[in-house]
Design an enzyme around this catalytic site. Structure first.
Site, short mmCIF file in Angstrom:
data_model
loop_
_atom_site.label_atom_id
_atom_site.label_comp_id
_atom_site.label_asym_id
_atom_site.label_seq_id
_atom_site.Cartn_x
_atom_site.Cartn_y
_atom_site.Cartn_z
N GLU A 1 0.79 -1.12 -0.18
CA GLU A 1 -0.05 0.05 0.02
C GLU A 1 0.74 1.21 0.02
OE1 GLU A 1 -2.98 -0.01 -1.11
OE2 GLU A 1 -3.79 -1.16 0.28
N HIS A 2 0.59 2.31 -0.67
CA HIS A 2 1.14 3.41 -1.09
C HIS A 2 2.85 3.17 -1.46
CE1 HIS A 2 -1.65 6.60 0.27
NE2 HIS A 2 -2.25 5.37 1.15
N THR A 3 3.00 2.02 -2.17
CA THR A 3 4.29 1.80 -2.60
C THR A 3 4.31 2.02 -4.06
OG1 THR A 3 3.54 -0.64 -2.69
CG2 THR A 3 5.00 -0.03 -0.88
N LEU B 1 -12.26 1.47 -3.57
CA LEU B 1 -12.37 0.22 -4.56
C LEU B 1 -12.06 0.50 -5.83
CD1 LEU B 1 -15.22 -1.94 -3.28
CD2 LEU B 1 -12.79 -2.02 -2.41
N SER C 1 -13.39 3.14 -8.02
CA SER C 1 -14.45 3.33 -8.91
C SER C 1 -13.93 4.13 -10.08
CB SER C 1 -15.73 3.74 -8.36
OG SER C 1 -15.45 4.75 -7.57
N GLU D 1 -6.08 11.09 -14.34
CA GLU D 1 -6.48 11.23 -13.00
C GLU D 1 -5.44 12.23 -12.40
OE1 GLU D 1 -8.85 8.93 -11.18
OE2 GLU D 1 -8.36 9.99 -9.43
N ASP E 1 -4.12 1.14 -9.47
CA ASP E 1 -5.46 0.82 -9.79
C ASP E 1 -5.91 0.49 -11.19
OD1 ASP E 1 -5.31 1.73 -7.14
OD2 ASP E 1 -6.42 3.72 -7.47
N TYR F 1 -3.45 12.56 0.39
CA TYR F 1 -2.67 11.77 -0.56
C TYR F 1 -1.67 12.25 -1.22
CZ TYR F 1 -2.00 8.27 -4.08
OH TYR F 1 -1.51 6.93 -4.82
C1 GLA Z 1 -4.81 5.22 -4.22
C2 GLA Z 1 -4.28 5.24 -5.33
C3 GLA Z 1 -3.19 4.28 -5.73
C4 GLA Z 1 -2.39 3.70 -4.73
C5 GLA Z 1 -3.12 3.29 -3.56
C6 GLA Z 1 -2.49 3.25 -2.17
O1 GLA Z 1 -5.85 4.00 -4.46
O2 GLA Z 1 -5.10 5.55 -6.33
O3 GLA Z 1 -2.11 4.60 -6.94
O4 GLA Z 1 -1.35 4.64 -4.00
O5 GLA Z 1 -4.11 4.61 -3.30
O6 GLA Z 1 -1.72 2.02 -2.25
#
Ligand code: GLA
Length: 396
Positions: free
Chosen positions: A46-48, A135, A137, A170, A182, A232
Site C-alpha cells: 500500500e502506497h508503494t 475500491l 471506482s 487522474e 488501480d 494523498y
Molecule cells: C490509491 C491510489 C493508488 C495507490 C493506493 C495506495 O488507491 O489511486 O495509486 O497509491 O491509493 O496504495
C-alpha cells in the site's frame, strides 16, 4: 459454491442489462460498445506504487458498465447511479470540473492531447462499485471509457496505453497524484489470481489465490475518504522529499524503492520526524512484500495474514492514513479466530478494510463484525464478500 457463482453471474447480467436498456431508452438506439470495468482490491503493497515499489492487487466482481455510441452534434453523458445527464460538445467542452464528468473530460483531454480524433459520443455508465470506498471506482470508469472509445473510434490503443492514459487523466485533470496500481489492476487482472506488479519496470506476474481455502471480505467503514485527495498528495510529497534527502547523500537513490533501511537510518539526522516516518513505512512495506511473496509461494496464508496486520500498523502509526473506524474494524477482525489477516486498504482516511477469512467461516465473521460495528457506532455497515475476476472486458 455454485449458488454464489449463479448469484454473481446474475448481478453482472442485471447491471449490463440496465445500462443497455437505459441507453436504448434515452438515445432510441442500442449502444455500439459495452465495456465492463471492475473495481480492485489490494492484498499488500500500500502506497508503494508511486514509490516504484511492488503491489499485489486484483480485480473484483464489482464493476462499472460503460455503454457508448456515436453522436452527430453533441455528447450526452449519463450517470445511471446519479440519474444525471451532462451535455457538451467535445470540440469546445469546458475544462472546469463537474464531479463525475471530470473523469470523462480527463480521459478525453488526454486522448486529444495524444492527437487522437475523438468525435462526439453518447454514453451511459453505472455499476455497483461503492463510491469513496477505496475500491477504485474512478480508475474503473476512466479505463472503461478509454477502452470503449478505443473500440468505438478504432484508436489502436494497447492495454498499456489505456492504463497510462487513465493514470494521466487522474493526475492531470482530476488532480490526484496517484500511482499506476488501480488502472493496472482494472485492466490486467486475471480471475482467481492476484497480480504482482513491479511499478518501476511494469513487469507483472500472477499468483494463484487459493479461494477454496480462503475468502476475501471487505468491510466498508462508511467513512467516505474526502480528505484523500489533498492528504494523498501530501503523502506523496513527503516521499519525494525523503528521496531528495537520500539522493543528496547517495545519488543512486532515485525513489524509495532504491533505498534500504540502512540508508534511511544512516541519514536519519537529516530528516524531520514526519518525513522520516513516511519513508520508514514505505521501506518497511517493501521488506514486508518480499516476505509476503515467499508466504504466497508456500501457500502459507497464516504468515501472509500476519504481514497484513503489520502493514495496518505501519499505515496507522507511521504513514497516518487510517482512521478510528478502520482501526476498530481491524482490531475486531483480529479477535475473530478464523481471520488470517486484516488491514485498511487503498489510499486511506476511510473506505474499506480487507479481511482474509478461512473458508467456511464467512457468515460467522460477517455476523460478528456487523454486530460489533453496530454496537459501537449505532449504524449498519456494508460488508462485501468478493471474488477475484478478470480485468476489463468488452461484453457487447
Ligand atoms: C490509491 C491510489 C493508488 C495507490 C493506493 C495506495 O488507491 O489511486 O495509486 O497509491 O491509493 O496504495
Amino acid at each position: 459454491m455454485w449458488r454464489t457463482f449463479f448469484i454473481f453471474t446474475q448481478i453482472i447480467v442485471m447491471e449490463y442489462q440496465s445500462i443497455q436498456e437505459s441507453f436504448l431508452n434515452i438515445f432510441n438506439t442500442n449502444p455500439e460498445v459495452i465495456i465492463q470495468s471492475p473495481g480492485r482490491i489490494n492484498l499488500l503493497g500500500e502506497h508503494t506504487d508511486y514509490n516504484d515499489g511492488m503491489v499485489l492487487p486484483a480485480a473484483i466482481d464489482k464493476s462499472i458498465v460503460v455503454a457508448l455510441g456515436k453522436s452527430d452534434n453533441q455528447s450526452n453523458w449519463v450517470s445511471y447511479n446519479y440519474n444525471e445527464t451532462y451535455t457538451t460538445d467535445i470540440q469546445t467542452f469546458e475544462k472546469n470540473s463537474h464531479h463525475w464528468t471530470s473523469y470523462i473530460k480527463g480521459v478525453v483531454n488526454e486522448l486529444l492531447s495524444l492527437g487522437k480524433k475523438i468525435p462526439n459520443f453518447n454514453m451511459v455508465f453505472g455499476g455497483d462499485i461503492p463510491l469513496g470506498a477505496g475500491l477504485s471506482s474512478s480508475a474503473a470508469l476512466e479505463t472503461g471509457i478509454i477502452a470503449g472509445l478505443n473500440e468505438l473510434f478504432y484508436l489502436q490503443l494497447s492495454k498499456l496505453d489505456i492504463i497510462q492514459i487513465a493514470k494521466k487523466a487522474e493526475n492531470n485533470f482530476v488532480g490526484v497524484n496517484c500511482g499506476i496500481m488501480d488502472m493496472f489492476a482494472n485492466v490486467k487482472s486475471m480471475k482467481d489470481h492476484v497480480l504482482l506488479l513491479d511499478c518501476k519496470t511494469l513487469e507483472f506476474s500472477y499468483f494463484k489465490f487459493d479461494n477454496s481455502k480462503y475468502s476475501i471480505i471487505l468491510c466498508n467503514s462508511g467513512v467516505s475518504h474526502q480528505l484523500v485527495d489533498s492528504q494523498y498528495n501530501l503523502r506523496r510529497k513527503s516521499c519525494m522529499d525523503g528521496v531528495a534527502i537520500l539522493n543528496s547523500q547517495k545519488p543512486t537513490i532515485n525513489s524509495l524503492r532504491d533505498a534500504t533501511m540502512e540508508d534511511l537510518l544512516n541519514y536519519k539526522n537529516l530528516f524531520d520526524p514526519i518525513t522520516f516516518n513516511r519513508c520508514l513505512y514505505v521501506i518497511e512495506e517493501s521488506i514486508r512484500m518480499n516476505l509476503a511473496l515467499e508466504s504466497l509461494q508456500n501457500n502459507d496464508y497464516q504468515s501472509f495474514g500476519k504481514i497484513m496486520y503489520q502493514t495496518h500498523l505501519g499505515l496507522k502509526n507511521d504513514y497516518e492514513v487510517s482512521c478510528e473506524e478502520l482501526d476498530f474494524l481491524v482490531e475486531k477482525a483480529m479477535s475473530f479466530p478464523n481471520t488470517m489477516g486484516s488491514r485498511m486498504m487503498g489510499g486511506g482516511f476511510g473506505g474499506c478494510s480487507i479481511n482474509l477469512i478461512e473458508a467456511g467461516y464467512e457468515a460467522a465473521f460477517m455476523q460478528f463484525i456487523d454486530t460489533a460495528y453496530f454496537s459501537n457506532y449505532g449504524k449498519k455497515m456494508e460488508i462485501y464478500p468478493v471474488k477475484i475476476t478478470n480485468g476489463l472486458e468488452r461484453i457487447a
